[in-house]
Scaffold this motif. Structure first.
Motif, short mmCIF file in Angstrom:
data_model
loop_
_atom_site.label_atom_id
_atom_site.label_comp_id
_atom_site.label_asym_id
_atom_site.label_seq_id
_atom_site.Cartn_x
_atom_site.Cartn_y
_atom_site.Cartn_z
N SER A 103 0.72 -1.14 0.10
CA SER A 103 0.00 0.18 0.05
C SER A 103 0.90 1.22 0.02
O SER A 103 0.89 2.36 -0.81
CB SER A 103 -1.04 -0.17 1.19
N GLU A 104 2.04 1.18 0.81
CA GLU A 104 2.67 2.43 0.49
C GLU A 104 3.41 2.38 -0.35
O GLU A 104 3.77 3.39 -1.09
CB GLU A 104 3.61 2.30 1.89
N HIS A 105 3.93 1.47 -0.87
CA HIS A 105 4.82 1.24 -2.43
C HIS A 105 3.90 1.88 -3.56
O HIS A 105 4.16 2.57 -4.46
CB HIS A 105 5.24 -0.16 -2.60
N VAL A 106 2.73 1.48 -3.42
CA VAL A 106 1.61 1.84 -4.44
C VAL A 106 1.11 3.36 -4.23
O VAL A 106 0.82 4.09 -5.31
CB VAL A 106 0.59 0.95 -4.75
N GLY A 107 0.95 3.73 -3.11
CA GLY A 107 0.43 4.81 -2.77
C GLY A 107 -0.86 5.02 -2.71
O GLY A 107 -1.53 6.18 -2.80
N ALA A 128 5.11 -9.11 -4.03
CA ALA A 128 4.01 -8.30 -4.35
C ALA A 128 4.27 -6.87 -4.97
O ALA A 128 3.58 -6.53 -5.69
CB ALA A 128 3.34 -7.94 -2.85
N LYS A 129 5.45 -6.26 -4.40
CA LYS A 129 5.84 -4.83 -5.09
C LYS A 129 5.97 -5.09 -6.45
O LYS A 129 5.64 -4.18 -7.16
CB LYS A 129 6.71 -4.06 -4.30
N GLN A 130 7.03 -6.03 -6.80
CA GLN A 130 7.26 -6.51 -8.11
C GLN A 130 6.12 -6.60 -9.02
O GLN A 130 6.30 -6.23 -10.09
CB GLN A 130 8.22 -7.59 -8.18
N LEU A 131 5.17 -7.33 -8.31
CA LEU A 131 3.91 -7.56 -9.23
C LEU A 131 3.44 -6.35 -9.63
O LEU A 131 3.21 -5.89 -10.59
CB LEU A 131 3.16 -8.52 -8.31
N ALA A 132 3.07 -5.28 -8.77
CA ALA A 132 2.48 -4.07 -8.98
C ALA A 132 3.47 -3.30 -9.87
O ALA A 132 2.76 -2.71 -10.78
CB ALA A 132 2.41 -3.35 -7.65
N ASP A 133 4.67 -3.39 -9.65
CA ASP A 133 5.42 -2.53 -10.60
C ASP A 133 5.48 -3.16 -12.08
O ASP A 133 5.12 -2.21 -13.04
CB ASP A 133 6.86 -2.71 -10.28
#
Ligand SMILES: Cc1cc2nc3c(=O)[nH]c(=O)nc-3n(C[C@H](O)[C@H](O)[C@H](O)COP(=O)(O)O)c2cc1C
Ligand code: SF4
Ligand code: FES
Lengths: 428, 223
Positions: free
Chosen positions: B103-107, B151-156
């Motif tokens: 959530s923080e990564h994606v904002g 998870a963050k990689q997936l979002a990126d």
């Protein structure tokens, strides 16, 4: 020693198990459609099969309640809503072996004289829905569904229906309302679905695994099925191990196997840790501890120890886990999923959540501990449906087994646990 | 805003097919709402109007149903509905940390969409995959055994338009609209993609095979 008995899971390691090629020719359905419908019901009664959706009601008896010769349409509705926290058996079953379900639907519908059946699948599992849709289509193409199946003169239409996100739609009467295009809220019982179910017609609602077990009973005989399991909990079932175990997964075994035996097979609790608490059948079943490792996992034995076999959803937590945190999270789930129809559940789950939040932060008091017990007492037995009752299970059982841990939270003014230690990557 | 004639025509054809599956038309309401999402990406005002018209209901009745179910989006949503299971089992196994970091990564927070319109984030309840914890779902496909990093990689990757594949599912992830069409009951031909079962689903069977354990034979049967 109890050993595993793969039946429904037996073809899961076969490529294309979800196609007719990977499954086989619906021999059981062929056999059933050559029998009298009442003989099919009798076979299921004799097998001792009890509902695999949680409550364990005898399946053949349920079918027997459908009035015959009433001139009304009858319906079979498969409950594929699988949303009880921890429960994760129907979804992989429908993904890998959807034809066992479709064949079961044919046999079961024939037995209760239904010409229309529905599979109500929770919407949040796209690939599973694809697989079931494809299996149904394949069965139609082969003439296993539709008009005059196997030349028997029997007609059956089967519709795959996707839900849209609501745990309460797993409750059978809420499911029927949802399937009729309404908000999914439970109905007053009686009348039971067998008398007035879908469109106010006689309806059988059964769990996926219950229906998928039927072909094996018809193919191998009621005695074969009844030869597994215990005196009153016959047959096999899928046991789902999740959480802090070395090899979580699906273990198909006779009812009556113990967690100790299952853990042995699953490589035990994750290395360097020990069992703290577990649910025998999902979050709505009172938690057990290491004290209960040898309780036979059948309806009677688990009940006698104060919990329920439920859906055999064995969620395992080791000593790194804060029980208050776990209970708070389940309670938030029930508050979120409460359909709002009755006051004890709607208001009660809301207040439980508020007080538990305080307790978890270490800002509670002994009165708060009494308060959650009181609120739970006021929900249990006073709610319109079993969701409310289920919400009280984690509360009562955790206070019973882990009262000290609640106290500890407000003694030290916070949670004594490090959530990082419970994670998959935190154990190293 | 109302539907362009050709959109409306296609919607009507599909709607009639859906309604035809059921003994009573109103049973078609849930699939019709999925159908609306497959066109609009959420349950739009027009879409609800359309359902009401097709089923002879009032719009209020349709709204009453649509708002009951969490899968119906009330606002335009992203191409990818990215969910993190935060029910107890997954939360404890790492879902809470995944949620916080993602959530923080994606904002954006729960039920919010990134400004580029790619991702809507959602906190999910148990998705019946607990043996694969911690679990994420993208457009209702399984992304099993996640970590904060994956998870963050997936979002990126999703935001960069890279191809990503579910752990149990088709080789290619479809959009939220495409997924909604399958939920409305129009198959996309991808059922045969992916494994029969994977990972934890097979643990019990593997042990049974290794030990030669089988269900008892039926009397008089060959098998
Ligand atoms: C809140 C709630 C959720 C339920 N969810 C499910 C479910 O997802 N699947 C299921 O088969 N039964 C579920 N049940 C139980 C059903 O009401 C019903 O007992 C069951 O489908 C009957 O099938 P069976 O006799 O084959 O077990 C739920 C019950 C409640 C109260
Ligand atoms: S117990 Fe809860 S879920 Fe069941 S009818 Fe009452 S409010 Fe709805
Ligand atoms: S708790 Fe996350 S899938 Fe069940």
């Amino acid at each position: 020693m109890t050993t595993l008995t793969p039946v429904l899971t037996d073809n899961w390691d076969v490529a294309g198990s979800f196609t007719l090629d990977g499954y086989g020719e619906y021999e059981a359905a062929k056999k059933a459609l050559g029998m009298e419908p009442d003989a099919v019901i009798q076979a299921v009664k004799d097998s001792g099969l009890r509902g695999r959706g949680g409550a364990g009601f005898p399946t053949g008896m349920k079918w027997g309640f459908i009035p015959q010769g009433d001139g009304k349409a009858h319906y079979l509705v498969v409950n594929a809503d699988e949303s009880e926290p921890g429960t994760c058996k129907d979804i992989p079953l429908m993904m890998a072996n959807p034809h066992s379900l479709v064949e079961g639907v044919i046999i079961s519908s024939y037995a209760i004289r239904a010409n229309h059946a529905f599979i109500y699948i929770r919407g949040e599992v796209l690939h599973v829905i694809r697989r079931v849709q494809a299996a149904v289509r394949e069965a139609y193409e082969k003439g296993y569904l539709g008009a005059d199946i196997f030349g028997s003169g029997y007609d059956l239409d089967l519709v795959v229906h996707s839900g849209a996100g609501a745990y309460i739609c797993g409750e059978e009467t809420a499911l029927l309302d949802s399937l009729e295009g309404y908000r999914g809220q439970p109905r007053l019982k009686p009348p039971f679905p067998a008398v007035a179910g879908l469109y106010a017609s006689p309806t059988v609602v059964n769990n996926v695994e219950s229906i998928a077990s039927v072909p094996s009973i018809i193919a191998n005989g009621a005695d074969w099925f009844a030869g597994m399991g215990t005196e009153k909990s016959k047959g096999f079932g899928i046991f789902s191990l999740s959480g802090h175990v070395t090899r979580p997964g699906q273990y198909e075994a006779p009812l009556g196997i113990t967690l100790r035996e299952l853990l042995d097979m699953a490589g035990g609790i994750r290395e360097g840790h020990e069992l703290k608490f577990w649910t025998p059948g999902g979050s709505s079943t009172p938690i057990f501890t290491a004290e209960h490792l040898d309780v036979p996992l059948d309806f009677e034995s688990v009940g006698a120890k104060g919990s329920m076999l439920g859906t055999r959803a064995l969620q395992i937590f080791d000593e790194t886990t804060c029980v208050v945190r776990a209970v708070l999270r389940w309670t938030e789930f029930y508050a979120h999923e409460s359909c709002g129809k009755c006051t004890p559940c709607r208001e009660g789950t809301y207040w439980l959540k508020q007080v538990l939040k305080r307790l978890e932060k270490g800002q509670g008091s002994e009165e708060d501990l009494a308060a959650i017990t009181d609120i739970a007492d006021n929900i249990l037995g006073r709610s319109f449906c079993a969701l409310g009752d289920g919400a009280t299970s984690p509360i009562h059982s955790s206070v019973k087994h882990f009262r000290d841990e609640y106290l500890k939270h407000f003694e030290i003014g916070g949670c004594p646990f490090d959530p990082a230690a419970s994670t998959v990557w935190g154990s190293k | 805003m109302t539907y362009a004639p050709e959109v409306r025509e296609r919607l009507e054809t599909d709607a009639k097919e859906i309604i035809g599956r059921y003994p009573r038309p109103r049973s078609a309401l849930l699939p019709l709402l999925h159908l609306v999402q497959s066109v609009d990406g959420y349950v739009s005002d027009d879409g609800q109007e359309f359902c009401a018209e097709m089923l002879g209901l009032s719009k209020a009745e349709v709204v009453g149903v649509a708002t009951f179910y969490t899968m119906y989006k009330r606002r335009p949503a992203g191409d990818y509905n990215v969910g993190v299971c935060i029910n107890t089992l997954c939360a404890v196994m790492g879902g809470d940390q995944i949620w916080a970091e993602l959530s923080e990564h994606v904002g954006v927070g729960h039920d919010e969409t990134t400004p580029d319109g790619k991702i809507t984030l959602e906190r999910l309840e148990c998705n019946a995959a607990c043996d694969f914890a911690p679990v994420m779902m993208v457009n209702w496909e399984f992304f099993d055994n996640q970590t904060p990093e994956s998870a963050k990689q997936l979002a990126d990757d999703l935001r960069a338009g890279k191809e990503v594949a579910p752990t149990r599912g088709p080789g290619r992830l479809c959009t939220f609209r495409e997924a909604s069409r399958v939920l409305a009951g129009f198959p996309d031909g991808l059922a045969a993609d992916g494994p029969s079962a994977a990972g934890p689903s097979l643990e019990g069977l593997k042990i049974a095979r290794a030990n030669g354990w089988e269900a008892p034979k039926a009397e008089g049967s060959e098998k």
